[in-house]
Scaffold this motif. Structure first.
Motif, PDB file in Angstrom:
ATOM      1  N   HIS A 233       0.815  -1.106  -0.004  1.00  0.00           N
ATOM      2  CA  HIS A 233      -0.034   0.030   0.275  1.00  0.00           C
ATOM      3  C   HIS A 233       0.653   1.310  -0.092  1.00  0.00           C
ATOM      4  O   HIS A 233       1.992   1.243   0.628  1.00  0.00           O
ATOM      5  CB  HIS A 233      -1.026  -0.197   1.221  1.00  0.00           C
ATOM      6  N   SER A 269     -11.339  -8.089  -8.859  1.00  0.00           N
ATOM      7  CA  SER A 269     -11.918  -7.202  -7.894  1.00  0.00           C
ATOM      8  C   SER A 269     -11.912  -5.788  -8.548  1.00  0.00           C
ATOM      9  O   SER A 269     -12.637  -5.032  -7.681  1.00  0.00           O
ATOM     10  CB  SER A 269     -10.805  -7.397  -6.584  1.00  0.00           C
ATOM     11  N   ARG A 329      -4.856  -7.276  -0.246  1.00  0.00           N
ATOM     12  CA  ARG A 329      -6.153  -7.348  -0.334  1.00  0.00           C
ATOM     13  C   ARG A 329      -6.843  -5.900  -0.156  1.00  0.00           C
ATOM     14  O   ARG A 329      -7.589  -5.287  -1.114  1.00  0.00           O
ATOM     15  CB  ARG A 329      -7.014  -8.135   0.303  1.00  0.00           C
ATOM     16  N   GLU A 330      -6.372  -5.318   0.886  1.00  0.00           N
ATOM     17  CA  GLU A 330      -6.851  -3.957   1.370  1.00  0.00           C
ATOM     18  C   GLU A 330      -6.293  -2.879   0.426  1.00  0.00           C
ATOM     19  O   GLU A 330      -6.636  -1.894   0.030  1.00  0.00           O
ATOM     20  CB  GLU A 330      -6.335  -3.619   2.812  1.00  0.00           C
ATOM     21  N   SER A 333      -8.199  -3.092  -2.624  1.00  0.00           N
ATOM     22  CA  SER A 333      -9.322  -2.584  -2.269  1.00  0.00           C
ATOM     23  C   SER A 333      -9.476  -0.994  -2.430  1.00  0.00           C
ATOM     24  O   SER A 333     -10.343  -0.328  -2.915  1.00  0.00           O
ATOM     25  CB  SER A 333     -10.085  -3.107  -1.078  1.00  0.00           C
ATOM     26  N   ASP A 334      -8.450  -0.413  -1.723  1.00  0.00           N
ATOM     27  CA  ASP A 334      -8.291   1.024  -1.873  1.00  0.00           C
ATOM     28  C   ASP A 334      -8.227   1.592  -3.130  1.00  0.00           C
ATOM     29  O   ASP A 334      -8.702   2.687  -3.559  1.00  0.00           O
ATOM     30  CB  ASP A 334      -7.195   1.474  -1.101  1.00  0.00           C
ATOM     31  N   ALA A 336      -9.133   0.047  -6.168  1.00  0.00           N
ATOM     32  CA  ALA A 336     -10.203  -0.106  -6.746  1.00  0.00           C
ATOM     33  C   ALA A 336     -11.500   0.896  -6.280  1.00  0.00           C
ATOM     34  O   ALA A 336     -11.970   1.363  -7.468  1.00  0.00           O
ATOM     35  CB  ALA A 336     -10.937  -1.577  -6.387  1.00  0.00           C
ATOM     36  N   GLY A 337     -11.563   1.189  -5.206  1.00  0.00           N
ATOM     37  CA  GLY A 337     -12.466   2.455  -4.732  1.00  0.00           C
ATOM     38  C   GLY A 337     -12.129   3.588  -5.353  1.00  0.00           C
ATOM     39  O   GLY A 337     -13.104   4.301  -5.706  1.00  0.00           O
TER      40      GLY A 337
END
Length: 352
Positions: A233, A269, A329-330, A333-334, A336-337
Motif C-alpha cells: 500500500h 476485484s 487485499r486492502e 481494495s483502496d 479499486a475504490g
C-alpha cells in the motif's frame, strides 16, 4: 521525474508508530526526487517530526509539500555538474541522511534518458555522499528484481540472487543501480546504507506501470497461467521510508503487504475482464502497443503475468521493525475504490 500523484489519503496514519533511532541528534535529511510521489509524502512526515532539523529537497521542480523546514535546490541528476552540486549542498547543509528517490517508478520509452538517470544519476549521488562524508543513505528498489521464474520458491528472501530479465531496459538499469549500491555499502566504510525493495506499490493515489496495467478495460494475461501477486500500500511504502530514516539499520529489506492474490482475482476485484493470450502472441502484442503508445501495458510485465515473484518480508519485520498496516487485499481494495470514484466522475462530466 515524478510519475505519481500526492496522496490525499492517510499517509500519516500508517506511519504513526513509536519510532526510535540510535542517535539523539536531530536529522538533516536530503531527498533526491523530492517531487515524486514518495518524496512528496515523505517530506510531509519529516516536516511534522521534531527530530528532523532540516529537509533538503532536490529535484527539477519544487515539491508542494515543502514547509518551514524544507529548502529546495533545483537539480537534474543527469547534468554533468550534478555531483559537484550535490557534494556542495550536502556539505553546506550538514546533511547526515540522504534518501535517493530520483529513480524511475515505471518503464520509459525514452530508454537513453532512463539509463542516464538511473546509472549516471545514482553514480553522482553516491560520489557526492563519499565526498561530503554523508553518514547514511536510504534507497528504494524493487522485489521484482528477483525475477519471475518457474523455479522460484514460494517466498524469495534477500539472500536470493537478482534474476530479473537483464535484456529489459527497465530492469537492466535497476540491476545496475543495485550493483553500485553493493559496492557503496561494503563493510568498513562507516556508512549506514538501507535498501528497501518494495513489492508493486498500489493505492488510491499511486500511478505507475502496474496500476496502469490493472486499470485497462481488458487486461491481457498469459493463457493458462495465474501467478500469485503481492502489493504494498502506498501509505505503508511512505511509512517504511520514514522508518528507515529514523532507524540506523543497514542492509537490504523486502517490503510487501501481508498476503498474496492470484492475478485473476486482482483483475476481477477491479471489475475488469481478462484477455488471455498465448505468450507467443502476447509478447509482440505488448511490444507493438507500447512502441506505438497505444497501450500502457509495458512488455516489462510479461514474465510476471506467467510466474510468481513473491518476497519474504521476515527480515524487514525482525530487524527494521516494519509492520504494514494494510494487507495486499486492502491495498487493492483502496485502489479499486479510487478507480470507481474516478470513473464515476468522468462519466458525470461527459457530455450527454
Amino acid at each position: 521525474m515524478s510519475e505519481e500523484r500526492t496522496s490525499p489519503h492517510s499517509i500519516r496514519r500508517a506511519a504513526a508508530s513509536d519510532i526510535t533511532r540510535v542517535s539523539g541528534k536531530r536529522r538533516v535529511v536530503a531527498i533526491t526526487g523530492a517531487a515524486t510521489f514518495l518524496g512528496l509524502n515523505l517530506i510531509g512526515l519529516l516536516e511534522d517530526d521534531p527530530r528532523v532539523a532540516k529537509i533538503i529537497c532536490l529535484d527539477r521542480t519544487a515539491p508542494p509539500t515543502a514547509g518551514t523546514k524544507s529548502r529546495f535546490y533545483e537539480l537534474d541528476l543527469v547534468h554533468p555538474t550534478a555531483e559537484e552540486r550535490l557534494a556542495e549542498v550536502f556539505g553546506a547543509e550538514a546533511v547526515d541522511t540522504v534518501v535517493h528517490l530520483g529513480l524511475l517508478e515505471s518503464p520509459s520509452r525514452e530508454t537513453s534518458y532512463s539509463h542516464e538517470l538511473e546509472g549516471v544519476g545514482t553514480m553522482q549521488v553516491l560520489n557526492a555522499c563519499r565526498r561530503a562524508r554523508t553518514h547514511k543513505l536510504v534507497v528504494r528498489s524493487f522485489t521484482w528484481l528477483y525475477g519471475a521464474r518457474a523455479t522460484n520458491p514460494a517466498f524469495l528472501s534477500e539472500k536470493h540472487s537478482l534474476r530479473a530479465l537483464g535484456t529489459d531496459p527497465f530492469f537492466q538499469d535497476k540491476l545496475a543501480v543495485e550493483e553500485q549500491l553493493l559496492r557503496f555499502r561494503q563493510p568498513g566504510q562507516g556508512r549506514v546504507v538501507t535498501v528497501l525493495r518494495t513489492a508493486p506499490i498500489i493505492g488510491p493515489s499511486v500511478d505507475n506501470f502496474v496500476s496502469r496495467y490493472l486499470r485497462l478495460a481488458r487486461v491481457p494475461t498469459v493463457l493458462g497461467f495465474d501467478p500469485l501477486w503481492q502489493f504494498l500500500h502506498e501509505a505503508d511504502a511512505v511509512a517504511a521510508l520514514k522508518l528507515a530514516v529514523d532507524r540506523d539499520v543497514p542492509g537490504v529489506f523486502n517490503l510487501a503487504s501481508e498476503g498474496v492474490l492470484p492475478l485473476s482475482m486482482a483483475i476481477r476485484s477491479l471489475g475488469r475482464a481478462r484477455l488471455p493470450l498465448p505468450r507467443r502472441l502476447l509478447r509482440p502484442t505488448l511490444g507493438a502497443l507500447w512502441l506505438t503508445k497505444r497501450g500502457d501495458a509495458s512488455p516489462t510485465l510479461l514474465d510476471y503475468l506467467q510466474y510468481a515473484c513473491v518476497a519474504d518480508t521476515t527480515l524487514a519485520s525482525s530487524r527494521l521493525g516494519f509492520v504494514p498496516v494494510f494487507s495486499s487485499r486492502e491495498a487493492l481494495s483502496d485502489f479499486a475504490g479510487a478507480e470507481q470514484l474516478r470513473e464515476a466522475k468522468l462519466l458525470s462530466e461527459s457530455p450527454a
